[in-house]
Write an enzyme that holds these catalytic residues in place. Structure first.
Site, mmCIF file in Angstrom:
data_model
loop_
_atom_site.group_PDB
_atom_site.id
_atom_site.type_symbol
_atom_site.label_atom_id
_atom_site.label_comp_id
_atom_site.label_asym_id
_atom_site.label_seq_id
_atom_site.Cartn_x
_atom_site.Cartn_y
_atom_site.Cartn_z
ATOM 1 N N LYS A 104 -4.408 1.449 12.239
ATOM 2 C CA LYS A 104 -5.826 1.577 12.548
ATOM 3 C C LYS A 104 -6.569 0.448 11.893
ATOM 4 O O LYS A 104 -6.270 0.077 10.783
ATOM 5 C CB LYS A 104 -6.365 2.895 12.002
ATOM 6 C CG LYS A 104 -5.843 4.064 12.774
ATOM 7 C CD LYS A 104 -6.716 5.262 12.582
ATOM 8 C CE LYS A 104 -6.217 6.387 13.467
ATOM 9 N NZ LYS A 104 -6.889 7.625 13.250
ATOM 10 N N GLY A 105 -7.549 -0.079 12.580
ATOM 11 C CA GLY A 105 -8.449 -0.997 11.916
ATOM 12 C C GLY A 105 -9.246 -0.135 10.965
ATOM 13 O O GLY A 105 -9.880 0.813 11.382
ATOM 14 N N CYS A 106 -9.168 -0.419 9.696
ATOM 15 C CA CYS A 106 -9.857 0.445 8.751
ATOM 16 C C CYS A 106 -11.349 0.235 8.868
ATOM 17 O O CYS A 106 -11.807 -0.883 9.002
ATOM 18 C CB CYS A 106 -9.398 0.132 7.335
ATOM 19 S SG CYS A 106 -7.682 0.562 7.130
ATOM 20 N N ILE A 107 -12.079 1.339 8.825
ATOM 21 C CA ILE A 107 -13.527 1.228 8.977
ATOM 22 C C ILE A 107 -14.126 0.615 7.719
ATOM 23 O O ILE A 107 -13.578 0.762 6.645
ATOM 24 C CB ILE A 107 -14.169 2.578 9.283
ATOM 25 C CG1 ILE A 107 -15.613 2.401 9.727
ATOM 26 C CG2 ILE A 107 -14.078 3.526 8.117
ATOM 27 C CD1 ILE A 107 -16.228 3.585 10.360
#
Lengths: 105, 425
Positions: free
Chosen positions: A102-105
Site C-alpha cells: 500500500k502507498g502509505c498515507i
C-alpha cells in the site's frame, strides 16, 4: 477474512487474493499463484524478485515500491515489467505471499 | 549534565524543543540540562501554505518566519548543515567539522523532494513547464505559470509514495478546478490526476465516500501510473509500463526522501533516508537514546503536521521516561487529522489512525461537532484557514490543542462494518 483453498491448504487472503499470513506461504504455492496470474513458469529472475520482495517485507514490515525494487532487487525496471506484466510490485508481492503493498498515507 | 540534541527546526523539531524546554524549565535554568536545536538555515516555512501559494491565496512572505524566533528561551539554536550522526559515539558531526555530543538525540529533519530521481524531470522545462509545489521556489514559480496559463492539459502527477501530506495533490486538483472556474476558462482546461496507487485516496473509505468529487469537478483520474520519464520537450509523461499522457503544464509531486545526512549516518535510516523507528514508542532502531519524530520517520502514518504534533506529546513523555530509566510508553497509534480543501470555500476533515479508516461523524465533539467528518462544509474550510494562526501560536510553541487528544478517539464517529479492519498502512 475470506479464505482460499489452494494445493489443499486453506489460506487467509484479502479480497484480491493476497495472502494475509506470510507464514502460510511456500514455494509450490508461489508457482501456483504465478500460474493463476498469467506467469506459467517462475524463472530464476522471477525468483530473485519474489525473494527480495518477501525478505524486505519480513524484515521491515513494508514491501518495497517499484522504484526501490528496480534499484535493489538486481533486476531493472524494464525487465521487471517483462517478468511481471502490468504491476511488478503487486504481482511479486502476491506470488511472494505477502499482503498487498500500500502507498502509505 | 543532560544534553538533548534535536536535529531539524521544522514543525516537529520546533514543537518538541519547546515542549521539552517547558518540561525541563527548572533544569535548563540550573544548567543541568541543555537543549540544542540544529538546522541548516533560519527560514521556518509554514508548509500547509504551499498549497495556497500557487493560486495567489497566500504570498511568500506570509508563510516564512525565522526559525530561532519560534523557540522558548533556554533553547540553543545552531545554524549549520549536518554532516552525519555517529550513533556509537553519541555525537552529531556538523559540516564545519564541529561535533555536538548528546545523551538523547531526536531526529526531526523531515523529508525533501528528489525531482532529479525521475528521468527528465529536472531537464528542459523544469519550472517553466514542469513544476513541484512542495518547495517555496517551486510553488512561487508555479503561481506565475498558472497565472499565465490560458488553457490546455494540466496534469497533476504523484510520482511515488510515501509523500508529505498525501492529500495535498488532491487538494491541488480541486483548487485548480476552482481557480480556472473563477478565471472563466475552466472549459479550456483539462485536468488529470495521475497516481501510482490504485485509487485517488490512500484510504479505501475515502475512495468510497469521495469518488463523487472527481465526477463533480470533471477531473480525470489515471490510476496505477508509475512514472518513468518526463519528456517536457514533447509534453509527455511516460510510465514504466509504457503508458503515455500528454501535458501542457505538469505539476509533479516528486519522489520523497529523508534528509541527506541520514544516508551518511550508519544504521540510522532506510534506503530512502527515513529513520527506522518503533511505530509506538518513536525510539529509533539503531540505538535506545535516539528518537525520531514527524516526517523523518519510516512509519506508515501520514507525513503531516498533525501527526508530528500528536507524536510530540508522546515523545516529550518518553524522553523524560528514558532519562530516568523508566519503560517507554508505547502509545503512538498513528493518529492523523487532515483538512482537505475542495475548492469554492469548502473543505473536508478526516481523522484516522494506523488501524481505523477515516469515518463520518462530527469532530471533535459528538453531534455538535462543530466540524463534520468526511463531508464538505464551509466551516471545515474556515478551520483550515484558521489553522495558520493555531500553527504559529499553539502548535509550534508546544501547547496541547483543546479537545483534540494525541490518540484517536471514536467520540463523534460513526463506525462502519469494514472500517475497523486493520490496514497495512
Amino acid at each position: 477474512m475470506p479464505t482460499l483453498t489452494m494445493l489443499d491448504t486453506a489460506l487467509d487472503v484479502d479480497a484480491e487474493g493476497f495472502l494475509q499470513n506470510p507464514e502460510q506461504w511456500n514455494e509450490s504455492l508461489a508457482a501456483e499463484i504465478a500460474r493463476e496470474n498469467g506467469i506459467p513458469e517462475l524463472t530464476e529472475r522471477h525468483w530473485m524478485v519474489v525473494r527480495y520482495m518477501r525478505d524486505r517485507y519480513l524484515t521491515t514490515g513494508a514491501a518495497p515500491s517499484i522504484r526501490s525494487l528496480g534499484k535493489e532487487s538486481g533486476v531493472d525496471i524494464k525487465e521487471l515489467y517483462k517478468l511481471f506484466p502490468k504491476g511488478p510490485a503487486k504481482l511479486a508481492a502476491k506470488i511472494g505471499g505477502i499482503p498487498k503493498p500500500k502507498g502509505c498515507i | 549534565m543532560t544534553r538533548i540534541t534535536i536535529l531539524g527546526a521544522g514543525t516537529a523539531g520546533t514543537t518538541i524543543a519547546n515542549r521539552l524546554a517547558r518540561r525541563f524549565s527548572r533544569e535548563l535554568r540550573a544548567f543541568t540540562t541543555t537543549i540544542t536545536l540544529i538546522d541548516q538555515d533560519n527560514e521556518h516555512l509554514y508548509q500547509p501554505g504551499l498549497l495556497f501559494l500557487p493560486f495567489g491565496i497566500y504570498t511568500p512572505d506570509q508563510v516564512v518566519r525565522p526559525r530561532d524566533q519560534q523557540l522558548l528561551p533556554g533553547i540553543e539554536y545552531i545554524q549549520q548543515p549536518i554532516d552525519r550522526v555517529e550513533a556509537d559515539r553519541d555525537v552529531v558531526v556538523l559540516s564545519d567539522g564541529r561535533t555536538i555530543s548528546h545523551d538523547v538525540l531526536i531526529v526531526a529533519t523531515g523529508t525533501r523532494v528528489l525531482p532529479e530521481e525521475t528521468e527528465g524531470m529536472t531537464g528542459q522545462g523544469w519550472r517553466t513547464k514542469v513544476f513541484d509545489f512542495y518547495t517555496l521556489e517551486g510553488a512561487t514559480a508555479l503561481r506565475d505559470a498558472l497565472a499565465a496559463f490560458e488553457g490546455g492539459r494540466l496534469v497533476i502527477n504523484v510520482v511515488d509514495m510515501p509523500i508529505k501530506c498525501p492529500v495535498a495533490p488532491l487538494e491541488f486538483a480541486f483548487l485548480a478546478d476552482w481557480y480556472f472556474t473563477k478565471r472563466g476558462i475552466r472549459d479550456k482546461v483539462d485536468i488529470t490526476y495521475v497516481t501510482p496507487l490504485d485509487d485517488a485516496f490512500t484510504k479505501p473509505t475515502c475512495n468510497q465516500e469521495l469518488a463523487h468529487l472527481f465526477r463533480d469537478k470533471h477531473i480525470r483520474l489515471e490510476r496505477e501510473f508509475n512514472t518513468g520519464t518526463v519528456d517536457a520537450a514533447n509534453g509527455r509523461l511516460v510510465a514504466y509500463d509504457e503508458r503515455e499522457l500528454p501535458f501542457d503544464l505538469l505539476v509533479a509531486v516528486p519522489l520523497h526522501g529523508g534528509a541527506e545526512y541520514v544516508g551518511r549516518s550508519k544504521g540510522l535510516g532506510d534506503d530512502l533516508g527515513f529513520v527506522l523507528t518503533d511505530p509506538h514508542t518513536l525510539q529509533a532502531e539503531c540505538k535506545p537514546n535516539i528518537f525520531a519524530l514527524g516526517d523523518a520517520t519510516n512509519l506508515p502514518a501520514s507525513k503531516a503536521g498533525s501527526v508530528a504534533h500528536f507524536q510530540a506529546e508522546l515523545l516529550e513523555e518518553n524522553v523524560a521516561r528514558y532519562l530516568v530509566g523508566k519503560p517507554l510508553k508505547p502509545d503512538f497509534d498513528g493518529h492523523s487529522n487532515c483538512f482537505i480543501e475542495t475548492g469554492f470555500h469548502q473543505a473536508l476533515l478526516i481523522d484516522f489512525n494506523y488501524e481505523t479508516e477515516p469515518l463520518s461523524g462530527t469532530f471533535p465533539l459528538p453531534v455538535v461537532g462543530p466540524l463534520r467528518l468526511l463531508k464538505e462544509s464551509r466551516l471545515n474550510h474556515l478551520g483550515k484557514l484558521a489553522f495558520r494562526w493555531v500553527y504559529w501560536h499553539m502548535l509550534l510553541p508546544g501547547h496541547d490543542i483543546p479537545l483534540v487528544s494525541p490518540r484517536m478517539t471514536m467520540r463523534g464517529k460513526r463506525p462502519t462494518r469494514s472500517a475497523s479492519a486493520p490496514t497495512a498502512g
